[in-house]
Design a protein around this motif. Structure first.
Motif, PDB file in Angstrom:
ATOM      1  N   ALA A 135       0.826  -1.210   0.000  1.00  0.00           N
ATOM      2  CA  ALA A 135       0.000   0.000   0.000  1.00  0.00           C
ATOM      3  C   ALA A 135       0.859   1.259   0.000  1.00  0.00           C
ATOM      4  O   ALA A 135       0.595   2.212  -0.752  1.00  0.00           O
ATOM      5  CB  ALA A 135      -0.933  -0.007   1.212  1.00  0.00           C
ATOM      6  N   ILE A 136       1.902   1.274   0.836  1.00  0.00           N
ATOM      7  CA  ILE A 136       2.780   2.445   0.906  1.00  0.00           C
ATOM      8  C   ILE A 136       3.533   2.635  -0.407  1.00  0.00           C
ATOM      9  O   ILE A 136       3.610   3.753  -0.944  1.00  0.00           O
ATOM     10  CB  ILE A 136       3.762   2.295   2.078  1.00  0.00           C
ATOM     11  N   SER A 137       4.074   1.565  -0.958  1.00  0.00           N
ATOM     12  CA  SER A 137       4.823   1.664  -2.210  1.00  0.00           C
ATOM     13  C   SER A 137       3.922   2.130  -3.351  1.00  0.00           C
ATOM     14  O   SER A 137       4.299   2.994  -4.150  1.00  0.00           O
ATOM     15  CB  SER A 137       5.452   0.308  -2.549  1.00  0.00           C
ATOM     16  N   ALA A 138       2.709   1.560  -3.438  1.00  0.00           N
ATOM     17  CA  ALA A 138       1.775   1.955  -4.494  1.00  0.00           C
ATOM     18  C   ALA A 138       1.380   3.419  -4.343  1.00  0.00           C
ATOM     19  O   ALA A 138       1.263   4.153  -5.337  1.00  0.00           O
ATOM     20  CB  ALA A 138       0.542   1.062  -4.461  1.00  0.00           C
ATOM     21  N   GLY A 139       1.181   3.856  -3.096  1.00  0.00           N
ATOM     22  CA  GLY A 139       0.806   5.249  -2.868  1.00  0.00           C
ATOM     23  C   GLY A 139       1.886   6.213  -3.299  1.00  0.00           C
ATOM     24  O   GLY A 139       1.624   7.224  -3.966  1.00  0.00           O
ATOM     25  N   LEU A 140       3.142   5.901  -2.943  1.00  0.00           N
ATOM     26  CA  LEU A 140       4.251   6.783  -3.321  1.00  0.00           C
ATOM     27  C   LEU A 140       4.459   6.797  -4.838  1.00  0.00           C
ATOM     28  O   LEU A 140       4.727   7.847  -5.433  1.00  0.00           O
ATOM     29  CB  LEU A 140       5.534   6.333  -2.620  1.00  0.00           C
ATOM     30  N   LEU A 141       4.314   5.647  -5.462  1.00  0.00           N
ATOM     31  CA  LEU A 141       4.438   5.590  -6.918  1.00  0.00           C
ATOM     32  C   LEU A 141       3.305   6.349  -7.597  1.00  0.00           C
ATOM     33  O   LEU A 141       3.507   7.011  -8.622  1.00  0.00           O
ATOM     34  CB  LEU A 141       4.455   4.132  -7.383  1.00  0.00           C
ATOM     35  N   LEU A 142       2.112   6.282  -7.027  1.00  0.00           N
ATOM     36  CA  LEU A 142       0.966   6.983  -7.594  1.00  0.00           C
ATOM     37  C   LEU A 142       1.161   8.491  -7.518  1.00  0.00           C
ATOM     38  O   LEU A 142       0.892   9.223  -8.477  1.00  0.00           O
ATOM     39  CB  LEU A 142      -0.308   6.575  -6.861  1.00  0.00           C
ATOM     40  N   VAL A 143       1.644   8.959  -6.363  1.00  0.00           N
ATOM     41  CA  VAL A 143       1.882  10.396  -6.201  1.00  0.00           C
ATOM     42  C   VAL A 143       2.903  10.885  -7.213  1.00  0.00           C
ATOM     43  O   VAL A 143       2.704  11.893  -7.905  1.00  0.00           O
ATOM     44  CB  VAL A 143       2.363  10.711  -4.770  1.00  0.00           C
ATOM     45  N   ASN A 144       4.014  10.173  -7.324  1.00  0.00           N
ATOM     46  CA  ASN A 144       5.069  10.607  -8.238  1.00  0.00           C
ATOM     47  C   ASN A 144       4.734  10.322  -9.689  1.00  0.00           C
ATOM     48  O   ASN A 144       5.176  11.030 -10.592  1.00  0.00           O
ATOM     49  CB  ASN A 144       6.392   9.920  -7.872  1.00  0.00           C
ATOM     50  N   GLY A 145       3.918   9.286  -9.934  1.00  0.00           N
ATOM     51  CA  GLY A 145       3.530   8.954 -11.301  1.00  0.00           C
ATOM     52  C   GLY A 145       2.644  10.011 -11.921  1.00  0.00           C
ATOM     53  O   GLY A 145       2.581  10.145 -13.149  1.00  0.00           O
ATOM     54  N   GLY A 146       1.972  10.811 -11.079  1.00  0.00           N
ATOM     55  CA  GLY A 146       1.113  11.857 -11.603  1.00  0.00           C
ATOM     56  C   GLY A 146       1.826  13.154 -11.839  1.00  0.00           C
ATOM     57  O   GLY A 146       1.239  14.118 -12.329  1.00  0.00           O
ATOM     58  N   ALA A 147       3.121  13.213 -11.501  1.00  0.00           N
ATOM     59  CA  ALA A 147       3.888  14.446 -11.691  1.00  0.00           C
ATOM     60  C   ALA A 147       4.321  14.561 -13.147  1.00  0.00           C
ATOM     61  O   ALA A 147       4.429  13.568 -13.865  1.00  0.00           O
ATOM     62  CB  ALA A 147       5.117  14.449 -10.780  1.00  0.00           C
ATOM     63  N   PRO A 148       4.593  15.776 -13.608  1.00  0.00           N
ATOM     64  CA  PRO A 148       5.074  15.946 -14.982  1.00  0.00           C
ATOM     65  C   PRO A 148       6.391  15.209 -15.190  1.00  0.00           C
ATOM     66  O   PRO A 148       7.299  15.321 -14.376  1.00  0.00           O
ATOM     67  CB  PRO A 148       5.271  17.466 -15.098  1.00  0.00           C
ATOM     68  N   HIS A 149       6.470  14.477 -16.244  1.00  0.00           N
ATOM     69  CA  HIS A 149       7.684  13.693 -16.518  1.00  0.00           C
ATOM     70  C   HIS A 149       8.618  14.500 -17.393  1.00  0.00           C
ATOM     71  O   HIS A 149       8.384  14.657 -18.596  1.00  0.00           O
ATOM     72  CB  HIS A 149       7.336  12.370 -17.213  1.00  0.00           C
ATOM     73  N   GLY A 150       9.677  14.999 -16.765  1.00  0.00           N
ATOM     74  CA  GLY A 150      10.640  15.791 -17.527  1.00  0.00           C
ATOM     75  C   GLY A 150      12.042  15.391 -17.146  1.00  0.00           C
ATOM     76  O   GLY A 150      12.330  15.117 -16.001  1.00  0.00           O
ATOM     77  N   ARG A 151      12.927  15.390 -18.120  1.00  0.00           N
ATOM     78  CA  ARG A 151      14.313  15.030 -17.849  1.00  0.00           C
ATOM     79  C   ARG A 151      15.184  15.739 -18.861  1.00  0.00           C
ATOM     80  O   ARG A 151      14.818  15.898 -20.022  1.00  0.00           O
ATOM     81  CB  ARG A 151      14.499  13.502 -17.956  1.00  0.00           C
ATOM     82  N   THR A 152      16.321  16.165 -18.408  1.00  0.00           N
ATOM     83  CA  THR A 152      17.222  16.862 -19.319  1.00  0.00           C
ATOM     84  C   THR A 152      17.698  15.930 -20.418  1.00  0.00           C
ATOM     85  O   THR A 152      17.787  14.713 -20.236  1.00  0.00           O
ATOM     86  CB  THR A 152      18.442  17.387 -18.545  1.00  0.00           C
ATOM     87  N   GLY A 153      18.039  16.512 -21.545  1.00  0.00           N
ATOM     88  CA  GLY A 153      18.405  15.697 -22.695  1.00  0.00           C
ATOM     89  C   GLY A 153      19.646  14.863 -22.462  1.00  0.00           C
ATOM     90  O   GLY A 153      19.807  13.810 -23.055  1.00  0.00           O
ATOM     91  N   ASP A 154      20.562  15.360 -21.636  1.00  0.00           N
ATOM     92  CA  ASP A 154      21.791  14.619 -21.410  1.00  0.00           C
ATOM     93  C   ASP A 154      21.711  13.754 -20.158  1.00  0.00           C
ATOM     94  O   ASP A 154      22.725  13.328 -19.622  1.00  0.00           O
ATOM     95  CB  ASP A 154      22.980  15.582 -21.297  1.00  0.00           C
ATOM     96  N   GLY A 155      20.510  13.515 -19.687  1.00  0.00           N
ATOM     97  CA  GLY A 155      20.332  12.731 -18.472  1.00  0.00           C
ATOM     98  C   GLY A 155      20.704  11.270 -18.676  1.00  0.00           C
ATOM     99  O   GLY A 155      20.630  10.726 -19.781  1.00  0.00           O
ATOM    100  N   ASP A 156      21.088  10.635 -17.616  1.00  0.00           N
ATOM    101  CA  ASP A 156      21.486   9.232 -17.630  1.00  0.00           C
ATOM    102  C   ASP A 156      20.591   8.507 -16.636  1.00  0.00           C
ATOM    103  O   ASP A 156      20.767   8.625 -15.421  1.00  0.00           O
ATOM    104  CB  ASP A 156      22.957   9.109 -17.254  1.00  0.00           C
TER     105      ASP A 156
END
Length: 355
Positions: A135-156
């Protein structure tokens, strides 16, 4: 004996929740001082924490002498690993793989602490931990999964995952080792002395971040008087509430709760952090944030309930063992001798050399 939670357990749980709430408050720091380089905030925060710690140790010199060199070094290194090590690794993870990836990986902390603690303390059968941890893991993933997905182009992404995992290991290490250490050193040193020693370790390590602050993105807090005033106020607030008070409350909880319970409670830090940010931004939670937060809360409450049941004798469901007296006064053995159903804070531990 009734099913009511012991007073010590209730006090420990409330202290742990207070600590996570104060740590969640620190999530506001970078946004509050933006666009100032966040590394300046870290150094300023722990500089205030260090000054407070020195003042406390000056007033508790006797406690520091009783603590001894060995335990002093242990507390100092916990400040380095748990505060600076965790933050630096998490920041590098965010730079490499993006903030969403780094935030999502912090959901591993409750899982790592719970699994490692139950492996040593044997508080609950493994199957009973599946539901609260899920339940805790699913909740944390749900919260972060709804955030805008952005990453710099040179990210690794690979580097981000590795660094984020190491950050989770650093904080999990702090939680577990800090609790073990507190149970070994008390009552030689009070909570204030131990907290101050951790603060000194964090302050000393933060000085190594100065080069990153000078070379990183963002202006200096000394650019103008208005920026400096706001910056200093936030450094003091984060040091007093998010460092000193949070650590003090967490140490109280560490003396009263098994780390198996404290692991799930750590998940509340993300919930409190999200709530503070919602207030700061003046908006309502999204679908993902709302239901993710509720899942985390449900997992924490379920884990707390299961632990309380595990430490409440139930003669109707627990068969007698050879270590328990079949009748009052029949053997003269105490119900809290090794091998019986004693509270986890006093039983079920491995010898120091096996931890």
């Amino acid at each position: 004996m009734t099913g009511r939670a012991p007073r010590t357990y209730v006090v420990g749980l409330l202290a742990a929740l207070m600590a996570t709430a104060l740590w969640g408050f620190t999530f506001l720091g970078p946004a509050a001082v933006a666009p100032v380089n966040v590394y300046y905030l870290v150094v300023g925060r722990y500089a205030v924490f260090g000054v407070m710690s020195l003042a406390v140790l000056a007033a508790h010199r006797g406690g520091l002498r009783r603590l001894g060199t060995r335990h002093l070094l242990l507390a100092l290194h916990l400040g380095v690993v748990g505060y600076i090590g965790f933050y630096l690794l998490l920041s590098l993870s965010a730079q490499a793989g993006g903030g969403v990836l780094a935030s999502t990986l912090t959901g591993l902390i409750p899982l790592l602490v719970t699994l490692a603690s139950n492996a040593t303390e044997k508080v609950l059968p493994w199957r009973r931990l599946v539901l609260p941890v899920a339940a805790i893991s699913a909740g944390l993933l749900l919260v972060n999964g709804g955030a805008p997905h952005g990453r710099t182009g040179d990210g690794d992404v690979t580097a981000g995952v590795v660094l984020g995992f190491l950050a989770c290991v650093a904080w999990s290490y702090f939680v577990i080792v800090n609790r073990v250490a507190l149970n070994r050193v008390r009552p030689a040193a009070g909570n204030a002395t131990w907290t101050a020693c951790i603060g000194l370790g964090a302050f000393g390590a933060s000085l190594f971040l100065l080069p990153l602050a000078r070379s990183g993105d963002g202006p200096s807090p000394f650019s103008d008087a208005g920026t400096l005033r706001s910056f200093l106020l936030w450094c003091v607030a984060l040091a007093v509430l998010g460092s000193w008070c949070a650590t003090w409350f967490w140490n109280i909880a560490s003396k009263r709760l098994p780390a198996t319970v404290m692991g799930p409670v750590i998940g509340m830090e993300a919930v409190f952090g999200a709530a503070f940010n919602l207030v700061w931004e003046g908006r309502a939670p999204t679908f993902h944030e709302l239901w993710g937060g509720l899942l985390v809360i449900a997992g924490v409450l379920l884990g707390s309930y299961l632990f309380n049941r595990a430490n409440t004798p139930d003669d109707g469901h627990r068969p007698p063992t050879g270590e328990e007296a079949p009748a009052a006064g029949a053997t003269g053995r105490s119900a809290e001798e090794p091998g019986t159903h004693a509270p986890a804070r006093s039983g079920g531990r491995l010898p120091p050399g096996k931890r």
